[in-house]
Motif scaffolding. Structure first.
Motif, PDB file in Angstrom:
ATOM      1  N   SER A  58       1.474   2.182  -9.255  1.00 53.01           N
ATOM      2  CA  SER A  58       1.079   2.361  -7.853  1.00 53.01           C
ATOM      3  C   SER A  58       0.824   3.841  -7.579  1.00 53.01           C
ATOM      4  CB  SER A  58       2.177   1.842  -6.915  1.00 53.01           C
ATOM      5  OG  SER A  58       2.375   0.458  -7.067  1.00 53.01           O
ATOM      6  N   THR A 108     -11.109  -7.697  -7.774  1.00 53.06           N
ATOM      7  CA  THR A 108      -9.893  -6.936  -8.074  1.00 53.06           C
ATOM      8  C   THR A 108      -8.636  -7.612  -7.551  1.00 53.06           C
ATOM      9  OG1 THR A 108     -10.052  -5.622  -6.043  1.00 53.06           O
ATOM     10  CG2 THR A 108     -11.202  -4.787  -7.998  1.00 53.06           C
ATOM     11  N   GLY A 109      -8.810  -8.602  -6.670  1.00 52.10           N
ATOM     12  CA  GLY A 109      -7.657  -9.279  -6.086  1.00 52.10           C
ATOM     13  C   GLY A 109      -6.886  -8.414  -5.110  1.00 52.10           C
ATOM     14  N   GLN A 110      -7.585  -7.480  -4.480  1.00 52.45           N
ATOM     15  CA  GLN A 110      -6.928  -6.535  -3.574  1.00 52.45           C
ATOM     16  C   GLN A 110      -7.226  -6.860  -2.112  1.00 52.45           C
ATOM     17  OE1 GLN A 110      -4.927  -3.742  -4.727  1.00 52.45           O
ATOM     18  NE2 GLN A 110      -5.128  -4.987  -6.585  1.00 52.45           N
ATOM     19  N   SER A 143      -4.041  -0.667  -0.295  1.00 50.72           N
ATOM     20  CA  SER A 143      -4.572  -1.705  -1.186  1.00 50.72           C
ATOM     21  C   SER A 143      -3.386  -2.505  -1.710  1.00 50.72           C
ATOM     22  CB  SER A 143      -5.351  -1.082  -2.345  1.00 50.72           C
ATOM     23  OG  SER A 143      -6.479  -0.371  -1.868  1.00 50.72           O
ATOM     24  N   ASP A 145      -2.055  -5.842  -3.869  1.00 55.68           N
ATOM     25  CA  ASP A 145      -2.389  -6.830  -4.891  1.00 55.68           C
ATOM     26  C   ASP A 145      -1.918  -8.209  -4.438  1.00 55.68           C
ATOM     27  OD1 ASP A 145      -2.063  -8.513  -7.344  1.00 55.68           O
ATOM     28  OD2 ASP A 145      -2.837  -6.704  -8.314  1.00 55.68           O
ATOM     29  N   GLU A 147      -2.094 -11.317  -5.800  1.00 54.07           N
ATOM     30  CA  GLU A 147      -1.381 -12.191  -6.732  1.00 54.07           C
ATOM     31  C   GLU A 147      -0.031 -11.622  -7.130  1.00 54.07           C
ATOM     32  OE1 GLU A 147      -2.103 -15.187  -7.557  1.00 54.07           O
ATOM     33  OE2 GLU A 147      -4.037 -15.237  -6.527  1.00 54.07           O
ATOM     34  N   GLU A 148       0.019 -10.330  -7.429  1.00 48.66           N
ATOM     35  CA  GLU A 148       1.262  -9.709  -7.884  1.00 48.66           C
ATOM     36  C   GLU A 148       2.168  -9.289  -6.722  1.00 48.66           C
ATOM     37  OE1 GLU A 148       2.221  -9.572 -11.009  1.00 48.66           O
ATOM     38  OE2 GLU A 148       0.367 -10.573 -11.638  1.00 48.66           O
ATOM     39  N   SER A 152      -0.705  -1.445  -4.542  1.00 49.83           N
ATOM     40  CA  SER A 152      -1.241  -0.773  -5.726  1.00 49.83           C
ATOM     41  C   SER A 152      -1.695   0.654  -5.424  1.00 49.83           C
ATOM     42  CB  SER A 152      -2.413  -1.570  -6.302  1.00 49.83           C
ATOM     43  OG  SER A 152      -3.450  -1.705  -5.345  1.00 49.83           O
TER      44      SER A 152
END
Length: 295
Positions: A58, A108-110, A143, A145, A147-148, A152
């Motif tokens: 991060s 990017t999944g952001q 930003s 994430d 999924e996680e 980030s």
């Protein structure tokens, strides 16, 4: 559950020619991003949960200062705003918080948010030029994430004028320099960087900030002011950074000698900066200055 007709109508009004399916997708992306972000319970000064909010990769990027990577580095930077760690403020309060959803990047999944706040700094006259209260408008581009479920990256912004006031004018005093030099010449630091002769005089000869943008990462007083706070937390790493002569830290990095020269426009769009100016105006702050003296 489908969005209500009134919500869809409002979204369509702003979306112009976008299809209903596209607007629904935007609505659900926003709702899901908000839900997951709020679920981590983010709180700026809750250091015990930084390992939940952030991962080792991060980043907190502040163009005038540099970048901080990982929970420990990010915590150090935030402690510049924490009266329990910095001697320059008796109180720092977060006022008028606001957040807006910027979008979701499927590649990017952001999830991206713009978070606005007004930081109220109450300076300590014992270690600054004078006792005063200053409101500073601040923008954080977050930003997250999806999924996680962690942050980030954060890109921070305040005006160069606010930087010059809070880290230049207010800290350009013998008392401020004496405190910084008390860290530079401490046993902990001198055991690493050696004896620093004529510290206060040499420090006073440096500019408070550098260049038209008021950078605080070069050979300046403000860079050493910041890293002196960090050195109280991790002397083994940051004493090298506040040395008046170039001195490598354990990772071989030399800081507070040459600015990276980053600009906020390297990381933030004009539209995002325009949103910041609108927020400042709503808070009664001149958007070109980005700060105001309260008392």
């Amino acid at each position: 559950m489908k969005p209500s007709l009134s919500v869809l109508s409002l979204l369509l009004f702003f979306a112009g020619s976008l299809s209903t399916n596209t607007v629904q997708a935007i609505y659900f992306a926003r709702a899901r991003c908000y839900a997951r972000f709020l679920a981590i319970g983010y709180s700026l000064l809750n250091y015990d949960r930084y390992n939940v909010y952030y991962r080792d990769d991060s980043k907190f990027v502040f163009a005038l200062v540099g970048e901080f990577v990982g929970p420990e580095d990010i915590e150090e930077y935030i402690r510049l705003l924490d009266p329990s760690s910095t001697p320059f403020y008796t109180d720092v309060r977060l006022l008028g918080p606001a957040i807006q959803f910027e979008g979701y990047n499927e590649e990017t999944g952001q999830c991206v948010f713009l978070a606005f706040s007004t930081l109220r700094f109450v300076s300590d006259p014992a270690n600054t030029r004078l006792a005063t209260t200053t409101d500073v408008a601040f923008l954080s581009k977050i930003s997250f994430d999806f999924e996680e479920r962690y942050i980030s990256r954060i890109d921070g912004y305040l005006t160069k004028e606010a930087a010059a006031n809070n880290w230049g004018y207010l800290l350009d005093s013998d008392d401020s320099r004496d405190w910084v030099c008390s860290v530079i010449t401490s046993d902990a630091c001198e055991s690493i960087i050696g004896v620093q002769e004529n510290c206060s005089e040499r420090l006073a000869a440096l500019p408070t900030t550098e260049g038209e943008s008021n950078h605080m990462d070069g050979n300046s007083q403000s860079c050493r002011t910041n890293h002196a706070v960090f050195a109280n937390l991790r002397p083994e790493l940051h004493c090298a950074h506040i040395s008046l002569d170039p001195f490598p830290d354990p990772q071989g990095r030399i800081k507070c000698q040459e600015s990276l020269g980053w600009q906020f426009s390297d990381f933030l769009t004009e539209e995002e900066l325009a949103s910041f100016r609108q927020y400042a105006e709503r808070r009664g702050i001149d958007p070109e200055l980005g700060f105001m003296t309260v008392e």
